[in-house]
Design a protein around this motif. Structure first.
Motif, short mmCIF file in Angstrom:
data_model
loop_
_atom_site.label_atom_id
_atom_site.label_comp_id
_atom_site.label_asym_id
_atom_site.label_seq_id
_atom_site.Cartn_x
_atom_site.Cartn_y
_atom_site.Cartn_z
N SER A 344 0.82 -1.21 0.00
CA SER A 344 0.00 0.00 0.00
C SER A 344 0.86 1.26 0.00
O SER A 344 0.38 2.35 -0.28
CB SER A 344 -0.93 0.01 1.22
N ASN A 345 2.15 1.09 0.32
CA ASN A 345 3.07 2.23 0.35
C ASN A 345 4.30 1.86 -0.48
O ASN A 345 4.80 0.74 -0.42
CB ASN A 345 3.48 2.53 1.80
N ILE A 346 4.79 2.83 -1.24
CA ILE A 346 5.93 2.57 -2.13
C ILE A 346 7.17 2.14 -1.34
O ILE A 346 8.03 1.42 -1.86
CB ILE A 346 6.21 3.81 -3.01
N LYS A 347 7.24 2.54 -0.07
CA LYS A 347 8.40 2.17 0.76
C LYS A 347 8.36 0.69 1.18
O LYS A 347 9.36 0.16 1.66
CB LYS A 347 8.44 3.06 2.00
N ASP A 348 7.17 0.05 1.03
CA ASP A 348 7.04 -1.34 1.44
C ASP A 348 7.38 -2.33 0.32
O ASP A 348 7.21 -3.54 0.50
CB ASP A 348 5.61 -1.61 1.93
N ILE A 349 7.81 -1.82 -0.82
CA ILE A 349 8.23 -2.73 -1.88
C ILE A 349 9.51 -3.42 -1.44
O ILE A 349 10.49 -2.76 -1.10
CB ILE A 349 8.46 -1.97 -3.20
N ASP A 383 3.64 6.44 -10.55
CA ASP A 383 3.18 5.24 -11.27
C ASP A 383 2.81 4.12 -10.31
O ASP A 383 2.01 3.24 -10.64
CB ASP A 383 4.27 4.75 -12.23
N PHE A 384 3.40 4.13 -9.11
CA PHE A 384 3.12 3.09 -8.12
C PHE A 384 1.63 3.03 -7.79
O PHE A 384 1.09 1.95 -7.51
CB PHE A 384 3.94 3.36 -6.86
N TYR A 385 0.96 4.16 -7.82
CA TYR A 385 -0.44 4.24 -7.38
C TYR A 385 -1.43 4.02 -8.54
O TYR A 385 -2.64 4.09 -8.33
CB TYR A 385 -0.70 5.59 -6.72
N GLN A 386 -0.91 3.77 -9.74
CA GLN A 386 -1.78 3.47 -10.87
C GLN A 386 -2.15 1.99 -10.82
O GLN A 386 -1.34 1.14 -11.15
CB GLN A 386 -1.08 3.81 -12.20
N ARG A 387 -3.36 1.69 -10.38
CA ARG A 387 -3.73 0.28 -10.19
C ARG A 387 -4.86 -0.19 -11.12
O ARG A 387 -5.21 -1.37 -11.12
CB ARG A 387 -4.16 0.06 -8.74
N GLU A 388 -5.44 0.73 -11.91
CA GLU A 388 -6.49 0.32 -12.84
C GLU A 388 -5.88 -0.49 -13.98
O GLU A 388 -4.77 -0.22 -14.43
CB GLU A 388 -7.22 1.55 -13.41
N LYS A 389 -6.64 -1.48 -14.45
CA LYS A 389 -6.15 -2.36 -15.51
C LYS A 389 -5.73 -1.58 -16.75
O LYS A 389 -4.70 -1.88 -17.37
CB LYS A 389 -7.24 -3.37 -15.88
N SER A 390 -6.49 -0.58 -17.11
CA SER A 390 -6.22 0.18 -18.33
C SER A 390 -5.10 1.20 -18.18
O SER A 390 -4.63 1.75 -19.17
CB SER A 390 -7.50 0.92 -18.78
N SER A 391 -4.68 1.46 -16.92
CA SER A 391 -3.66 2.51 -16.72
C SER A 391 -2.40 1.99 -16.01
O SER A 391 -1.62 2.78 -15.49
CB SER A 391 -4.26 3.65 -15.89
N MET A 392 -2.22 0.66 -15.98
CA MET A 392 -1.01 0.12 -15.35
C MET A 392 0.23 0.65 -16.07
O MET A 392 0.27 0.67 -17.30
CB MET A 392 -1.03 -1.41 -15.39
N PRO A 393 1.23 1.09 -15.32
CA PRO A 393 2.39 1.72 -15.95
C PRO A 393 3.34 0.72 -16.61
O PRO A 393 3.48 -0.42 -16.15
CB PRO A 393 3.08 2.41 -14.78
N ILE A 394 3.96 1.15 -17.69
CA ILE A 394 5.04 0.37 -18.31
C ILE A 394 6.30 0.62 -17.50
O ILE A 394 6.66 1.76 -17.23
CB ILE A 394 5.23 0.78 -19.78
N LEU A 395 6.97 -0.46 -17.10
CA LEU A 395 8.17 -0.34 -16.28
C LEU A 395 9.41 -0.20 -17.16
O LEU A 395 9.39 -0.49 -18.36
CB LEU A 395 8.30 -1.56 -15.37
N GLY A 466 6.97 -13.03 -17.67
CA GLY A 466 6.99 -12.43 -16.34
C GLY A 466 7.76 -11.12 -16.24
O GLY A 466 7.70 -10.47 -15.19
N VAL A 467 8.49 -10.74 -17.28
CA VAL A 467 9.29 -9.51 -17.18
C VAL A 467 8.43 -8.26 -17.32
O VAL A 467 8.87 -7.16 -16.95
CB VAL A 467 10.41 -9.49 -18.24
N TYR A 468 7.22 -8.40 -17.84
CA TYR A 468 6.35 -7.24 -18.04
C TYR A 468 5.48 -7.00 -16.81
O TYR A 468 5.16 -7.92 -16.07
CB TYR A 468 5.44 -7.44 -19.26
N ASN A 469 5.08 -5.75 -16.64
CA ASN A 469 4.15 -5.43 -15.57
C ASN A 469 2.77 -5.99 -15.92
O ASN A 469 2.47 -6.25 -17.09
CB ASN A 469 4.07 -3.90 -15.39
#
Length: 691
Positions: A344-349, A383-395, A466-469
């Motif tokens: 839920s927080n980017i620091k917890d990755i 980009d971490f907070y983009q969780r919608e299927k249509s807006s998932m970020p490209i890594l 598996g390499v893709y988001n």
């Protein structure tokens, strides 16, 4: 006395219904062949890298369901035999035999035919089981070893399963015969199987309805193709055209056969020259008589034949698809990845270091050859907070990691300028989508620096799924220097081994070692995830894919699709073609006098053979031609809907090959039944001339 009479009648029934007997025998043999693979005494002679337990379980239970369809054929043929012989049964009753004794005698007669077909089918099944075994071993690239033997547990299962079907139908027949009135039995041969009596307006309206339904089917097909050609994809809301097309085709088929006899008569009465030319009047009368008495049956045969054809084709295509997808999904022997979406927080990755795991692999003799710890990054923290299927970020991925992955798979090295980037795209990404994205994102601004697309803007060689988001088909490849300034999204571990790992060892590593290792290294983080999720179960944000396990499971699924698809298609084909054949053979038995009359009118035996051939040809072609139209429409839609998947995982050549194989199998079975029906029909007619 009853026993001798039942045995005598059984012998005569086998002769009259030889095609039915052969069909049941073959189905028993198929059932035994597939079920024997799950026998406790059966052992696959394969290397330790494969585990076919799943295939054995799938075949074991699916075979029951598919074979149970034969109860339709057994029930139909028993009803047909019973209806044809009701005058004979009535004669027995008039001679003093109790009606229940006659019913029981008929049950014993059909049961004897069933037992003979079961015994013969089991012995033929031992040969078919070797063909199935050879297919499995060939797919697994193993040495083919034949072992002809009977598996007693499978013999018992086969015997009980088919005896149960014959008994269920037999008990039903006993109840029906017990309730039959003697007067109805005496006049049973004067009744048609199914007769519609309506005014000409009803038939015309029904025919117009069939034309309209086929038009709806064609329109839905046209709309689907237009949508795909325009946008390159089909939305969920547009998929409503698929069931509409299917339902309208089925309704149109039943409406067509309901009205077809009337339409043929209508045309015949206006085409007088053709009507009275030589033996055409006799031929048209025979065809119309059959269609008029069994329109629902003819339509059902057409739909069943369509289902059989699609079963053959689609299962072969999907199995080839699975094998092609396997090469894309699992190019590395070991693949471990973690996901950030649970945090839920980017620091917890989690910041994962796979060194301990690498040491374990070396120590335990997993024979690691090449490996790489690959880090993927967010272009920006938002980009971490983009969780919608249509807006998932490209890594993003660093150039050195990207080149190492390419090197492990045998691809050439990629070079980038200081302020350049390139992209890695999945095989499934369409060229239109790919080029559109690159055109709109030819420059990137990252941490205040501007990057332009390289002269080699993208690569599509497979580097794994598996390499893709999640829900994305691309990676952005950046110089290593800028990646050091970005936030890590996930860390993967990819490795190849010098020797194949056994299935058991790979499965143990995947399900036991990696989760325990992660729990030991990141227990505090897991506890935090557990508290946030409140699911009661520990969730590990890490996924392990061992190629050995993937290959084994995909091969299980692929073989199951191929074997069951061919079996289902064969059973449906044999049901439809057996019913077609029996309809014609019944005509040869019941209407021998018609052909005898033709000989008295001066028609020689050679010309009668031609009439028989024409009659059977038309009767066989009518329902099959409708099925072929539906087959072409469905396959055309399928190609349009899954064009990208076909290109990516199958290839046009392999696709055409699989369609061709399925068509050849269908034609082979079709021709065998056609020839058998033709020669049996001729034999029955010639026997009538001798009497």
């Amino acid at each position: 006395m009853f026993a001798r009479l039942a045995i005598g009648n059984a012998k005569r029934s086998i002769k009259d219904y030889l095609i039915y007997f052969i069909t049941i025998t073959l189905c028993v043999s198929f059932f035994y062949a597939f079920t024997s693979l799950s026998s406790s005494s059966y052992k696959f002679i394969t290397e330790g890298s494969y585990n076919f337990e799943m295939l054995q379980n799938i075949l074991k239970y699916s075979t029951y369901g598919i074979t149970a369809l034969l109860i339709i054929l057994i029930g139909y043929v028993n009803q047909y035999m019973m209806r044809r012989r009701q005058r004979e049964f009535a004669t027995y009753i008039l001679l003093g035999t109790e009606q229940k004794s006659v019913a029981f005698m008929f049950f014993i007669e059909t049961l004897l035919i069933g037992i003979v077909s079961i015994i013969l089918g089991i012995f033929i099944g031992t040969l078919f089981s070797q063909v199935v075994t050879a297919l499995v071993l060939l797919t697994a690239k193993q040495e083919i070893v034949f072992s002809f033997r009977l598996y007693m547990d499978t013999v018992v299962i086969t015997f009980l399963f088919f005896i149960a079907m014959f008994c269920i139908i037999g008990i039903f027949n006993i109840r029906v015969l017990n309730k039959k009135k003697l007067i109805d039995m005496l006049h049973a041969d004067k009744k048609t199987e199914f007769q519609f009596k309506r005014s000409s307006k009803v038939y015309i309206i029904t025919f117009m309805t069939s034309v309209m339904m086929y038009g709806v089917c064609g329109y839905c097909t046209y709309k689907l193709i237009s949508i795909i050609n325009h946008s390159g994809m089909i939305e969920i809301s547009d998929r409503v055209y698929i069931p509409f097309a299917l339902i309208s085709f089925i309704i149109g088929t039943y409406a067509l056969f309901y009205s077809l006899a009337y339409i043929i008569i209508f045309i015949k009465n206006r085409w007088l020259h053709f009507k009275y030319e030589y033996t055409n009047l006799f031929l048209i009368g025979s065809i119309v008589s059959k269609i008029k008495t069994a329109p629902i049956l003819m339509a059902t045969i057409a739909i069943t034949f369509l289902g059989a054809s699609l079963s053959f084709t689609l299962t072969l295509i999907l199995s080839q698809w699975s094998l092609g997808y396997l090469d894309y999904r699992a190019p590395y022997d070991i693949s471990i990845s973690n996901e950030y979406a649970i945090a839920s927080n980017i620091k917890d990755i989690p910041k994962i270091d796979y060194n301990d795991l690498t040491e374990y692999l070396h120590k335990e003799g997993y024979n690691i050859d090449e490996y790489r710890q690959v880090e993927k990054y967010f272009l920006q923290d938002e980009d971490f907070y983009q969780r919608e299927k249509s807006s998932m970020p490209i890594l993003a991925i660093g150039l050195s990691d990207f080149n190492k992955l390419r090197d492990m798979l045998g691809y050439d090295k990629v070079d980038l300028g200081e302020n350049e980037f390139t992209m890695q795209w999945a095989k499934m990404a369409s060229e239109a989508e790919l080029k559109r994205y690159i055109k709109e994102h030819s420059t990137l601004k990252i941490n205040g620096q501007h990057f332009t697309i390289s002269s080699e803007p993208y690569f599509k060689e497979s580097i794994g799924e598996g390499v893709y988001n999640y829900f994305t088909d691309a990676l952005i490849v950046l110089p290593d220097a800028i990646c050091k300034e970005l936030t890590i999204a996930s860390t993967d571990f990819l490795a190849n081994t010098t020797k194949e790992i056994s299935y058991e060892k790979a499965s143990y590593f995947e399900k036991q070692i990696v989760p325990k290792w992660f729990e030991l290294k990141h227990n505090d983080l897991l506890s935090k995830y557990d508290e946030e999720l409140k699911s009661g179960e520990r969730f590990y944000p890490i996924h392990t894919n061992m190629k050995v396990v993937e290959v084994s499971e995909i091969l299980n699924a692929t073989l199951a699709m191929r074997i069951l698809g061919i079996y289902l298609g064969t059973v449906l084909l044999m049901i439809s073609l057996t019913v077609l054949a029996l309809q014609q053979l019944a005509d040869s038995i019941e209407h021998k006098a018609r052909f005898k009359t033709l000989t008295k009118l001066g028609i020689d035996h050679k010309e009668i053979s031609k009439i028989i051939l024409k009659q059977i040809s038309i009767y066989f072609v009518l329902p099959i031609s409708i099925a072929i139209i539906g087959y072409v429409l469905f396959i055309s839609n399928y190609i349009q809907l899954y064009r990208q998947e076909i290109n990516s995982y199958i290839g046009d050549q392999a696709f055409r090959l699989n369609v061709g194989i399925s068509i050849l199998l269908i034609l082979g079975i079709y021709v065998v039944y056609f020839i058998a029906t033709y020669y049996t029909f001729k034999r029955n007619v010639k026997d009538g001339f001798k009497r």
